[in-house]
Design an enzyme around this catalytic site. Sequence first.
Site, mmCIF file in Angstrom:
data_model
loop_
_atom_site.group_PDB
_atom_site.id
_atom_site.type_symbol
_atom_site.label_atom_id
_atom_site.label_comp_id
_atom_site.label_asym_id
_atom_site.label_seq_id
_atom_site.Cartn_x
_atom_site.Cartn_y
_atom_site.Cartn_z
ATOM 1 C CE LYS A 158 -10.763 2.487 2.907
ATOM 2 N NZ LYS A 158 -10.159 3.380 3.920
ATOM 3 C CG HIS B 187 9.319 -28.771 1.974
ATOM 4 N ND1 HIS B 187 10.033 -29.904 1.678
ATOM 5 C CD2 HIS B 187 9.824 -28.312 3.153
ATOM 6 C CE1 HIS B 187 10.914 -30.138 2.634
ATOM 7 N NE2 HIS B 187 10.798 -29.176 3.548
ATOM 8 C CD GLU C 2 -3.075 0.882 2.234
ATOM 9 O OE1 GLU C 2 -3.939 1.770 2.340
ATOM 10 O OE2 GLU C 2 -3.028 -0.136 2.970
#
Length: 429
Positions: free
Chosen positions: A402, A291, A270
């Site tokens: 938003k 792994h 961000e």
Amino acid sequence: MEIDIGNALDSVATPGVSRATLERLDGRVADAHARIEAGLDGRDHGYAALALPETADPDAIQAAVDPIDCETLLVVGIGGSALGAATVADTLDLDIEVHTLDNVDPAHTRELLDSLDLSRTAIHVVSRSGTTAETLANFLVAREAMDAAGVDWTERTLVTTGQAGNLRNLAERHDLPALDVPTGVPGRFSALSTVALPAAALGGGDVEALLAGARSEAESLSGSLFETPAYAYGATSYALAQRGWRVNAMMPYAESLETFAEWFAQLWAESLGKEGVGQLPARALGATDQHSQLQLYRAGPRNAMVTLVRPRDRPDLPIPETDLEGLSYLGGASLGGLLDAEFEATEASLAAAGRPSIRVELERVDAHGLGELLYGMEAACILAGELFSIPTFEQPAVEWGKRAARGLLGGGEFEEARAVEEKTRLLID
């Protein structure tokens, strides 16, 4: 906190960073440090985060949580309003369970609320504006669940918010304990504040030690990357990004730091993902992801640096002797020794393939060490933002989303919401 950037040098990584480049870059670091210091002294927006070890008030936080008796804490927030608390809770050995409601998945929210003894649960709701849709929605759902269970939510709710807004009004109306969000500190930089520290205070964590660890890292800040671990990390990450290493895989070798990697991902993405620059943070866990993800970092596209984090001192557990064929070498060793061997093997594996890594070491994973780590990564991020010449403390892409969501929910007229209607579709049924 100690940083080893040896495996990012051009003698190891291809392409890597030469000592001559670092020497030249150090002049820019000095200039950036001067800007950071000026912003810190003036408590300018964003830079004020670096003052939190001095400005945070542990006594006020303790006073706010003292009336609350709980076995479980439910942190209701999103992004930086929740990740800091989650990191503190998962890293430290607290006396309470801490859960976060930082998403609005109805199935998860219902399942979590159903699993809790709400009569022994406290809520810490965090929103600077007091209008964050996801946070307020989850809080209303949790509050209703308490009502339905016959629990007085007003006796079990702590608020952290701004000086004005819906949550501030709610706190005043119901006489709820309330803390102020720190002024000038974006959420993702607020872990060392009233946003995250109440979780530690409620759970018997050492808030003073957290802040002391952060202060020790703050005292190391100077105008040179060769003298400042945080700046060494930020400057080297920047230099690697400029050479095409646009992924930063954060890989702690301590289970308790797994959530820290998630916190780092928000901070790095961000803050630095603007104007076509930055690094994509990836979350990994050693030795688990040796792994899985390591295959990509070592043999995939040449675009990923790896940050390896470990404590020097940790609790250990001996491995019993065994007569199983081929495993006798493990007898007499320990899980800690095995984990250190895995760490060093990963580091060597990346170097052998010419892939860069940076080693971050703490004395131990405790409150002091976590304070060092959180502060160090925040300072590193701010330094990297200065070198990228971007507005580190803004988040226009987040704000766009938003506004679009709020418009879709009927919370006002927003042009961004209309973009949803323009979605290109190619349906395959």
